[in-house]
Design a protein around this motif. Structure first.
Motif, short mmCIF file in Angstrom:
data_model
loop_
_atom_site.label_atom_id
_atom_site.label_comp_id
_atom_site.label_asym_id
_atom_site.label_seq_id
_atom_site.Cartn_x
_atom_site.Cartn_y
_atom_site.Cartn_z
N ARG A 47 0.84 -1.20 0.00
CA ARG A 47 0.00 0.00 0.00
C ARG A 47 0.87 1.25 0.00
O ARG A 47 1.85 1.33 0.73
CB ARG A 47 -0.90 0.02 1.23
CG ARG A 47 -1.91 -1.08 1.26
CD ARG A 47 -2.76 -0.95 2.50
NE ARG A 47 -3.83 -1.91 2.49
CZ ARG A 47 -5.02 -1.71 1.93
NH1 ARG A 47 -5.29 -0.56 1.37
NH2 ARG A 47 -5.94 -2.64 1.96
N LYS A 49 0.99 5.57 0.53
CA LYS A 49 0.50 6.44 1.62
C LYS A 49 -1.00 6.73 1.48
O LYS A 49 -1.73 6.74 2.47
CB LYS A 49 1.29 7.75 1.65
CG LYS A 49 2.74 7.59 2.02
CD LYS A 49 2.89 7.15 3.46
CE LYS A 49 4.35 7.05 3.84
NZ LYS A 49 4.53 6.45 5.15
N GLN A 52 -2.88 3.67 2.48
CA GLN A 52 -2.78 3.48 3.93
C GLN A 52 -3.77 4.39 4.65
O GLN A 52 -4.46 3.96 5.57
CB GLN A 52 -1.35 3.78 4.41
CG GLN A 52 -0.35 2.74 4.01
CD GLN A 52 1.08 3.14 4.35
OE1 GLN A 52 1.33 4.26 4.83
NE2 GLN A 52 2.01 2.26 4.10
N LYS A 55 -7.28 3.09 4.28
CA LYS A 55 -7.50 1.92 5.14
C LYS A 55 -7.69 2.36 6.59
O LYS A 55 -8.60 1.89 7.28
CB LYS A 55 -6.32 0.95 5.01
CG LYS A 55 -6.42 -0.29 5.83
CD LYS A 55 -7.49 -1.22 5.28
CE LYS A 55 -7.44 -2.54 5.99
NZ LYS A 55 -8.42 -3.48 5.48
#
Length: 76
Positions: A47, A49, A52, A55
């Protein structure tokens, strides 16, 4: 004399440098090239940034929704 797989370092190998699973990965790499396989792995498995943050925000949203449901159940 047994050796461990040179890719995963987990499986014991007697006749090859690679275990059965890693041998398949090696064959795919031979077909598509290491650069192509590396790009696919980075795109699919890792992943960046932005991903991330998405998520993390999703996890926080889920926790907040669960907390609201729990508060609603306590009122009943």
């Amino acid at each position: 004399m047994p050796f461990t797989c040179v890719l995963c370092n987990e499986e014991t190998c007697y006749l090859s440098n690679f275990c059965d699973d890693c041998q398949v990965i090696k064959r795919i790499t031979n077909c598509y090239g290491k650069v192509e396989v590396k790009e696919i792995l980075e795109e699919v498995c890792l992943r960046n940034k932005k991903q991330q943050k998405y998520k993390i925000d999703g996890i926080i949203k889920t926790k907040n929704e669960l907390n609201e449901e729990i508060k609603g159940l306590k009122k009943i």
